[in-house]
Design a protein around this motif. Structure first.
Motif, PDB file in Angstrom:
ATOM      1  N   ARG A   1     -23.127  85.415  50.999  1.00  0.00           N
ATOM      2  CA  ARG A   1     -23.533  86.361  49.953  1.00  0.00           C
ATOM      3  C   ARG A   1     -23.197  87.803  50.309  1.00  0.00           C
ATOM      4  N   SER A   2     -22.493  87.983  51.428  1.00  0.00           N
ATOM      5  CA  SER A   2     -22.103  89.331  51.888  1.00  0.00           C
ATOM      6  C   SER A   2     -23.318  90.235  52.065  1.00  0.00           C
ATOM      7  N   ILE A   3     -24.388  89.667  52.627  1.00  0.00           N
ATOM      8  CA  ILE A   3     -25.597  90.432  52.912  1.00  0.00           C
ATOM      9  C   ILE A   3     -25.544  90.901  54.364  1.00  0.00           C
ATOM     10  N   PRO A   4     -25.555  92.199  54.617  1.00  0.00           N
ATOM     11  CA  PRO A   4     -25.517  92.672  56.002  1.00  0.00           C
ATOM     12  C   PRO A   4     -26.814  92.326  56.734  1.00  0.00           C
ATOM     13  N   TYR A   5     -26.705  92.010  58.029  1.00  0.00           N
ATOM     14  CA  TYR A   5     -27.896  91.634  58.779  1.00  0.00           C
ATOM     15  C   TYR A   5     -27.683  91.882  60.259  1.00  0.00           C
ATOM     16  N   LEU A   6     -28.785  92.036  60.958  1.00  0.00           N
ATOM     17  CA  LEU A   6     -28.810  92.019  62.409  1.00  0.00           C
ATOM     18  C   LEU A   6     -29.547  90.767  62.840  1.00  0.00           C
ATOM     19  N   THR A   7     -29.160  90.219  63.980  1.00  0.00           N
ATOM     20  CA  THR A   7     -29.827  89.015  64.454  1.00  0.00           C
ATOM     21  C   THR A   7     -30.050  89.083  65.954  1.00  0.00           C
ATOM     22  N   ALA A   8     -31.122  88.435  66.387  1.00  0.00           N
ATOM     23  CA  ALA A   8     -31.417  88.331  67.818  1.00  0.00           C
ATOM     24  C   ALA A   8     -32.221  87.057  68.023  1.00  0.00           C
ATOM     25  N   SER A   9     -32.071  86.471  69.203  1.00  0.00           N
ATOM     26  CA  SER A   9     -32.803  85.243  69.506  1.00  0.00           C
ATOM     27  C   SER A   9     -33.347  85.307  70.925  1.00  0.00           C
ATOM     28  N   TYR A  10     -34.299  84.396  71.189  1.00  0.00           N
ATOM     29  CA  TYR A  10     -34.890  84.337  72.525  1.00  0.00           C
ATOM     30  C   TYR A  10     -35.213  82.884  72.835  1.00  0.00           C
ATOM     31  N   PRO A  11     -34.880  82.388  74.053  1.00  0.00           N
ATOM     32  CA  PRO A  11     -35.056  80.961  74.365  1.00  0.00           C
ATOM     33  C   PRO A  11     -36.472  80.632  74.832  1.00  0.00           C
ATOM     34  N   PHE A  12     -36.955  79.457  74.459  1.00  0.00           N
ATOM     35  CA  PHE A  12     -38.245  78.989  74.954  1.00  0.00           C
ATOM     36  C   PHE A  12     -38.181  78.696  76.450  1.00  0.00           C
ATOM     37  N   ALA A  13     -36.986  78.414  76.974  1.00  0.00           N
ATOM     38  CA  ALA A  13     -36.855  78.122  78.406  1.00  0.00           C
ATOM     39  C   ALA A  13     -37.247  79.308  79.274  1.00  0.00           C
ATOM     40  N   ASP A  14     -37.317  80.511  78.687  1.00  0.00           N
ATOM     41  CA  ASP A  14     -37.677  81.717  79.433  1.00  0.00           C
ATOM     42  C   ASP A  14     -39.008  82.293  78.949  1.00  0.00           C
ATOM     43  N   HIS A  15     -39.801  81.469  78.279  1.00  0.00           N
ATOM     44  CA  HIS A  15     -41.074  81.934  77.726  1.00  0.00           C
ATOM     45  C   HIS A  15     -42.223  81.278  78.477  1.00  0.00           C
ATOM     46  N   GLY A  16     -43.149  82.081  78.972  1.00  0.00           N
ATOM     47  CA  GLY A  16     -44.176  81.613  79.882  1.00  0.00           C
ATOM     48  C   GLY A  16     -45.001  80.448  79.361  1.00  0.00           C
ATOM     49  N   LYS A  17     -45.551  80.561  78.149  1.00  0.00           N
ATOM     50  CA  LYS A  17     -46.419  79.490  77.636  1.00  0.00           C
ATOM     51  C   LYS A  17     -45.619  78.201  77.440  1.00  0.00           C
ATOM     52  N   ALA A  18     -44.393  78.316  76.959  1.00  0.00           N
ATOM     53  CA  ALA A  18     -43.559  77.125  76.782  1.00  0.00           C
ATOM     54  C   ALA A  18     -43.271  76.461  78.117  1.00  0.00           C
ATOM     55  N   MET A  19     -43.051  77.273  79.152  1.00  0.00           N
ATOM     56  CA  MET A  19     -42.804  76.718  80.479  1.00  0.00           C
ATOM     57  C   MET A  19     -44.043  75.982  80.984  1.00  0.00           C
ATOM     58  N   CYS A  20     -45.228  76.517  80.725  1.00  0.00           N
ATOM     59  CA  CYS A  20     -46.466  75.845  81.120  1.00  0.00           C
ATOM     60  C   CYS A  20     -46.600  74.501  80.411  1.00  0.00           C
ATOM     61  N   LEU A  21     -46.158  74.441  79.168  1.00  0.00           N
ATOM     62  CA  LEU A  21     -46.257  73.215  78.383  1.00  0.00           C
ATOM     63  C   LEU A  21     -45.161  72.213  78.725  1.00  0.00           C
ATOM     64  N   GLY A  22     -44.166  72.641  79.470  1.00  0.00           N
ATOM     65  CA  GLY A  22     -43.024  71.771  79.736  1.00  0.00           C
ATOM     66  C   GLY A  22     -42.177  71.571  78.497  1.00  0.00           C
ATOM     67  N   ALA A  23     -42.103  72.607  77.656  1.00  0.00           N
ATOM     68  CA  ALA A  23     -41.374  72.536  76.380  1.00  0.00           C
ATOM     69  C   ALA A  23     -40.299  73.617  76.387  1.00  0.00           C
ATOM     70  N   SER A  24     -39.177  73.313  77.019  1.00  0.00           N
ATOM     71  CA  SER A  24     -38.179  74.352  77.284  1.00  0.00           C
ATOM     72  C   SER A  24     -37.022  74.373  76.295  1.00  0.00           C
ATOM     73  N   HIS A  25     -36.911  73.366  75.418  1.00  0.00           N
ATOM     74  CA  HIS A  25     -35.784  73.325  74.496  1.00  0.00           C
ATOM     75  C   HIS A  25     -35.998  74.283  73.322  1.00  0.00           C
TER      76      HIS A  25
ATOM     77  N   VAL B   1     -42.090  85.694  69.371  1.00  0.00           N
ATOM     78  CA  VAL B   1     -41.386  86.373  68.273  1.00  0.00           C
ATOM     79  C   VAL B   1     -41.203  87.850  68.560  1.00  0.00           C
ATOM     80  N   THR B   2     -41.971  88.408  69.491  1.00  0.00           N
ATOM     81  CA  THR B   2     -41.840  89.843  69.770  1.00  0.00           C
ATOM     82  C   THR B   2     -40.557  90.166  70.530  1.00  0.00           C
ATOM     83  N   TYR B   3     -40.018  89.196  71.272  1.00  0.00           N
ATOM     84  CA  TYR B   3     -38.833  89.478  72.085  1.00  0.00           C
ATOM     85  C   TYR B   3     -37.576  89.684  71.237  1.00  0.00           C
TER      86      TYR B   3
END
Length: 469
Positions: A373-397, A455-457
């Protein structure tokens, strides 16, 4: 003949809703609350796709497989190993009990004296009249909500070899030793992981370049990596050639690139989509436009006949239950309020969830949609493999990805692949509802350690790209 039929009317109603599933019941309830005389026509079994063959039964069996997968990981969490064994018949029995509870509640609602319920098949005999059993019923407005059915795909030899659809898979009481899954959409991935986790050797054959190929590529790639880590074989970019069989196994022959390959299994699960269910409805007599097997509607849910509406899976727009309910409510409002502007569907907050492990949740616009649709955007992502609570849960994907406007930082869309993604996405939908920004996500307090704070990262990264860090 048709002129003679149109002269006979046994019953009249203000609004006639054909189909008593989620979309149909929402339409009937809304029309009734507006003071209309409402009829519901449903040939049964009563309850609708979501309750009987969709959302509720699948999420019930997936929970069993999720618990079993955690039990098998006991040693990883410092616990004594557990010899987990699945009893598929017992899983199906639990599913059936819960589905019956949900269905009983819906059936009671459909049989409310505020409606007239006809438990029979509907067939249009003119744009304003349907045949229901031996009755001819005339309506000022009609809402078609007949749902969908598994698509029939022409692959040479498939019918002869035999296969199961998603409707059939819910009632399998003995886990097959091996399973070929044709397709890589929402239904395919949920069932594939379920059977793999209870001990079936699963191979997925997907025509698209990734699993969940309607979503952004990185979403499907992340889910594929998780599946392969569990031992599910995923083969993408295939073109089906033919299916052969012996008394003990079925073989799918397919082309990938320039080479022809094959895979064999005890059962084939044909999960190549669903189609609007128009069987026996005789929509030709209704005079509504049908394109590629679906009823064409506008944003007000009207078909080409202004007094006939189509909602839910039958219009094939967004086959998601909460959106089908919204469509039903919109159609009924417009059917009962001739004066004033029509209500329309706002798709800005559309979302979709996939209840695999990791879960997948998307909301708003994707990168693919923005580019188209030719909509301009910025994007950013962050992995669960580097997130503390996810690492505690063993949920890294997986990961969280945000899409924002470059000028204001307003959140345009979000994708989450990871633990509890279907719950986490609702914070982002709430922010989008109020046209919130990446800056707002940083201002909202997030407790530590929680999954939600991830989501803050990417929000920080968006602001850095905007020069506001």
């Amino acid at each position: 003949m048709s002129s003679q039929l149109s002269q006979r009317t046994d019953r009249r109603h203000d609004v006639v809703v054909i189909g008593g599933g989620s979309a149909g019941y929402a339409a009937a309830r809304t029309a009734r609350d507006a003071g209309a005389d409402v009829a519901i026509v449903d040939q049964g079994p009563l309850g609708g796709l979501c309750i009987l063959r969709g959302c509720m039964p699948t999420k019930t069996i997936l929970r069993s497989a999720e618990i079993m997968a955690l039990m098998k990981r006991a040693r990883e969490f410092g616990l004594a190993p557990v010899n987990a064994q699945a009893d598929l018949a017992a899983i199906v029995d639990r599913k059936n009990r819960l589905v019956q509870e949900f269905a009983d509640y819906r059936i009671a609602a459909l049989r409310d004296p505020g409606f007239t319920l006809y438990e029979s098949r509907a067939e249009f005999i003119s744009p304003h009249e349907i045949r229901v059993g031996t009755l001819h019923i005339r309506g000022n407005a009609f809402v078609i909500a007949t749902g969908s059915r598994p698509a029939e795909i022409a692959i040479p030899g498939l019918d002869q070899a035999g296969y199961l659809t998603s409707d059939d898979m819910l009632d399998v009481r003995r886990a097959p030793s091996s399973l070929l899954v044709l397709g890589g959409g929402l239904v395919a991935v949920e069932f594939a992981q379920f059977f793999a986790r209870i001990g079936t050797k699963v191979t997925m054959l997907q025509r698209g370049a990734t699993l969940l190929s309607d979503m952004d590529q990185d979403v499907g790639q992340a889910l594929e990596a998780a599946f392969q880590a569990e031992g599910i074989e995923v083969i993408t970019g295939v073109s089906f050639q033919q299916v052969t069989s012996t008394p003990t196994e079925k073989t799918v022959h397919f082309r990938q690139g320039s080479a022809v390959h094959s895979r064999s299994a005890e059962l084939i699960f044909q999960a190549l989509g669903r189609r609007p269910n128009l069987n026996g409805l005789n929509v030709e007599a209704a005079g509504v436009d049908v394109i590629d097997g679906r009823l064409v509607v506008g944003p007000d849910m009207r078909t080409s006949q202004p007094h006939i509406f189509a909602v839910g899976d039958v219009n094939d727009l967004t086959p998601i239950v909460h959106l089908a309910i919204q469509q039903g409510e919109t159609a009924a409002w417009n059917a009962t309020h001739a004066e004033g502007p029509a209500r329309v569907i706002d798709h800005r907050l559309d979302s979709e969830m996939v209840f695999t492990d990791p879960q997948v949740a998307v909301a708003g616009l994707s990168e693919r949609q923005c580019r188209a649709r030719s909509i301009p955007y910025l994007t950013a992502s962050y992995p669960f493999a580097d997130h503390g609570k996810a690492m505690c849960l063993g949920a890294s994907h997986g990961f969280v990805k945000l899409l924002c406007r470059p000028d204001t930082g307003e959140l345009l869309g979000a994708q989450i692949v990871g633990p509890e993604a279907a719950e986490l996405i609702h914070e982002l939908i709430a922010v989008m509802y109020f046209h919130g920004t990446a800056q707002d996500l940083l201002r909202i307090p997030h407790y530590h350690p929680t999954l939600a704070e991830i989501v803050t990262y990417p929000a920080e990264s968006i602001l850095e790209q905007m020069g506001q860090a």
